[in-house]
Design a protein around this motif. Sequence first.
Motif, PDB file in Angstrom:
ATOM      1  N   GLY A   7       0.778  -1.237   0.000  1.00 47.00           N
ATOM      2  CA  GLY A   7       0.000   0.000   0.000  1.00 47.00           C
ATOM      3  C   GLY A   7       0.809   1.286   0.000  1.00 47.00           C
ATOM      4  O   GLY A   7       0.234   2.365   0.063  1.00 47.00           O
ATOM      5  N   ILE A   8       2.133   1.198  -0.088  1.00 49.04           N
ATOM      6  CA  ILE A   8       2.988   2.389  -0.065  1.00 49.04           C
ATOM      7  C   ILE A   8       3.721   2.483  -1.401  1.00 49.04           C
ATOM      8  O   ILE A   8       4.430   1.557  -1.801  1.00 49.04           O
ATOM      9  CB  ILE A   8       4.029   2.323   1.081  1.00 49.04           C
ATOM     10  CG1 ILE A   8       3.358   2.040   2.420  1.00 49.04           C
ATOM     11  CG2 ILE A   8       4.864   3.597   1.107  1.00 49.04           C
ATOM     12  CD1 ILE A   8       2.345   3.078   2.872  1.00 49.04           C
ATOM     13  N   ARG A   9       3.549   3.612  -2.073  1.00 53.95           N
ATOM     14  CA  ARG A   9       4.158   3.790  -3.394  1.00 53.95           C
ATOM     15  C   ARG A   9       4.998   5.039  -3.465  1.00 53.95           C
ATOM     16  O   ARG A   9       4.788   5.991  -2.719  1.00 53.95           O
ATOM     17  CB  ARG A   9       3.062   3.884  -4.451  1.00 53.95           C
ATOM     18  CG  ARG A   9       2.310   2.587  -4.598  1.00 53.95           C
ATOM     19  CD  ARG A   9       1.791   2.421  -5.967  1.00 53.95           C
ATOM     20  NE  ARG A   9       1.246   1.092  -6.116  1.00 53.95           N
ATOM     21  CZ  ARG A   9       0.195   0.810  -6.832  1.00 53.95           C
ATOM     22  NH1 ARG A   9      -0.435   1.766  -7.448  1.00 53.95           N
ATOM     23  NH2 ARG A   9      -0.219  -0.424  -6.938  1.00 53.95           N
ATOM     24  N   VAL A  10       5.921   5.021  -4.406  1.00 53.40           N
ATOM     25  CA  VAL A  10       6.736   6.189  -4.719  1.00 53.40           C
ATOM     26  C   VAL A  10       6.632   6.426  -6.215  1.00 53.40           C
ATOM     27  O   VAL A  10       6.795   5.516  -7.017  1.00 53.40           O
ATOM     28  CB  VAL A  10       8.222   5.962  -4.331  1.00 53.40           C
ATOM     29  CG1 VAL A  10       9.095   7.070  -4.881  1.00 53.40           C
ATOM     30  CG2 VAL A  10       8.371   5.882  -2.843  1.00 53.40           C
ATOM     31  N   VAL A  14       4.581  12.434  -8.100  1.00 56.88           N
ATOM     32  CA  VAL A  14       3.621  12.642  -7.012  1.00 56.88           C
ATOM     33  C   VAL A  14       4.373  13.024  -5.746  1.00 56.88           C
ATOM     34  O   VAL A  14       5.231  12.267  -5.278  1.00 56.88           O
ATOM     35  CB  VAL A  14       2.775  11.366  -6.758  1.00 56.88           C
ATOM     36  CG1 VAL A  14       1.839  11.563  -5.578  1.00 56.88           C
ATOM     37  CG2 VAL A  14       2.001  10.980  -8.004  1.00 56.88           C
ATOM     38  N   ARG A  15       4.072  14.192  -5.203  1.00 58.30           N
ATOM     39  CA  ARG A  15       4.642  14.660  -3.930  1.00 58.30           C
ATOM     40  C   ARG A  15       6.174  14.586  -3.920  1.00 58.30           C
ATOM     41  O   ARG A  15       6.782  14.171  -2.944  1.00 58.30           O
ATOM     42  CB  ARG A  15       4.064  13.896  -2.749  1.00 58.30           C
ATOM     43  CG  ARG A  15       2.550  13.902  -2.615  1.00 58.30           C
ATOM     44  CD  ARG A  15       1.998  15.218  -2.339  1.00 58.30           C
ATOM     45  NE  ARG A  15       2.308  15.583  -0.964  1.00 58.30           N
ATOM     46  CZ  ARG A  15       1.853  16.666  -0.376  1.00 58.30           C
ATOM     47  NH1 ARG A  15       1.098  17.486  -1.030  1.00 58.30           N
ATOM     48  NH2 ARG A  15       2.170  16.932   0.849  1.00 58.30           N
ATOM     49  N   PHE A  16       6.775  14.962  -5.051  1.00 60.88           N
ATOM     50  CA  PHE A  16       8.238  15.022  -5.164  1.00 60.88           C
ATOM     51  C   PHE A  16       8.912  13.672  -4.895  1.00 60.88           C
ATOM     52  O   PHE A  16      10.044  13.620  -4.427  1.00 60.88           O
ATOM     53  CB  PHE A  16       8.810  16.088  -4.237  1.00 60.88           C
ATOM     54  CG  PHE A  16       8.182  17.434  -4.431  1.00 60.88           C
ATOM     55  CD1 PHE A  16       8.480  18.207  -5.536  1.00 60.88           C
ATOM     56  CD2 PHE A  16       7.260  17.910  -3.513  1.00 60.88           C
ATOM     57  CE1 PHE A  16       7.888  19.436  -5.730  1.00 60.88           C
ATOM     58  CE2 PHE A  16       6.657  19.151  -3.695  1.00 60.88           C
ATOM     59  CZ  PHE A  16       6.979  19.914  -4.813  1.00 60.88           C
ATOM     60  N   GLY A  17       8.214  12.575  -5.162  1.00 62.70           N
ATOM     61  CA  GLY A  17       8.786  11.253  -4.980  1.00 62.70           C
ATOM     62  C   GLY A  17       8.778  10.739  -3.557  1.00 62.70           C
ATOM     63  O   GLY A  17       9.407   9.728  -3.257  1.00 62.70           O
ATOM     64  N   LYS A  18       8.037  11.405  -2.666  1.00 67.32           N
ATOM     65  CA  LYS A  18       7.921  10.925  -1.283  1.00 67.32           C
ATOM     66  C   LYS A  18       7.015   9.686  -1.256  1.00 67.32           C
ATOM     67  O   LYS A  18       6.085   9.580  -2.054  1.00 67.32           O
ATOM     68  CB  LYS A  18       7.273  11.982  -0.394  1.00 67.32           C
ATOM     69  CG  LYS A  18       8.128  13.156  -0.069  1.00 67.32           C
ATOM     70  CD  LYS A  18       7.352  14.079   0.853  1.00 67.32           C
ATOM     71  CE  LYS A  18       8.267  14.989   1.617  1.00 67.32           C
ATOM     72  NZ  LYS A  18       7.513  15.785   2.591  1.00 67.32           N
ATOM     73  N   PRO A  19       7.249   8.775  -0.314  1.00 67.69           N
ATOM     74  CA  PRO A  19       6.335   7.634  -0.172  1.00 67.69           C
ATOM     75  C   PRO A  19       4.934   8.121   0.212  1.00 67.69           C
ATOM     76  O   PRO A  19       4.785   8.963   1.102  1.00 67.69           O
ATOM     77  CB  PRO A  19       6.945   6.823   0.971  1.00 67.69           C
ATOM     78  CG  PRO A  19       8.370   7.241   1.037  1.00 67.69           C
ATOM     79  CD  PRO A  19       8.387   8.677   0.611  1.00 67.69           C
ATOM     80  N   ARG A  25      -2.473  11.090  -2.571  1.00 68.97           N
ATOM     81  CA  ARG A  25      -1.314  11.967  -2.457  1.00 68.97           C
ATOM     82  C   ARG A  25      -0.957  12.191  -0.980  1.00 68.97           C
ATOM     83  O   ARG A  25      -0.282  13.131  -0.626  1.00 68.97           O
ATOM     84  CB  ARG A  25      -1.608  13.300  -3.150  1.00 68.97           C
ATOM     85  CG  ARG A  25      -1.854  13.147  -4.648  1.00 68.97           C
ATOM     86  CD  ARG A  25      -2.203  14.449  -5.334  1.00 68.97           C
ATOM     87  NE  ARG A  25      -1.157  15.437  -5.206  1.00 68.97           N
ATOM     88  CZ  ARG A  25      -0.076  15.524  -5.983  1.00 68.97           C
ATOM     89  NH1 ARG A  25       0.093  14.657  -6.951  1.00 68.97           N
ATOM     90  NH2 ARG A  25       0.811  16.481  -5.797  1.00 68.97           N
ATOM     91  N   VAL A  26      -1.443  11.302  -0.110  1.00 70.75           N
ATOM     92  CA  VAL A  26      -1.210  11.414   1.330  1.00 70.75           C
ATOM     93  C   VAL A  26       0.173  10.824   1.647  1.00 70.75           C
ATOM     94  O   VAL A  26       0.377   9.615   1.532  1.00 70.75           O
ATOM     95  CB  VAL A  26      -2.299  10.682   2.141  1.00 70.75           C
ATOM     96  CG1 VAL A  26      -2.023  10.792   3.630  1.00 70.75           C
ATOM     97  CG2 VAL A  26      -3.679  11.220   1.808  1.00 70.75           C
TER      98      VAL A  26
END
Length: 67
Positions: A7-10, A14-19, A25-26
């Motif tokens: 459930g965690i993507r990079v 999206v969001r500067f590549g943050k997980p 976009r959370v």
Amino acid sequence: MVELASGIRVDPSVRFGKPVIRGTRVPVDTVVARVASGMSIEEMAEEYGITEKDVSNALCFAETCRK
């Protein structure tokens, strides 16, 4: 796009590549910070429109990254 954990993507776009939580976009760091500051898992899920499982996945991922 890379799935780092359940459930965690990079994704660099999206969001500067943050997980983040998959399909949102959370950022994981936001989830961890809110829960650490006293917000319950239920409140976090409701406020951000994610599931309690998403919150648990984010917390588990953050714990794994600490090691």
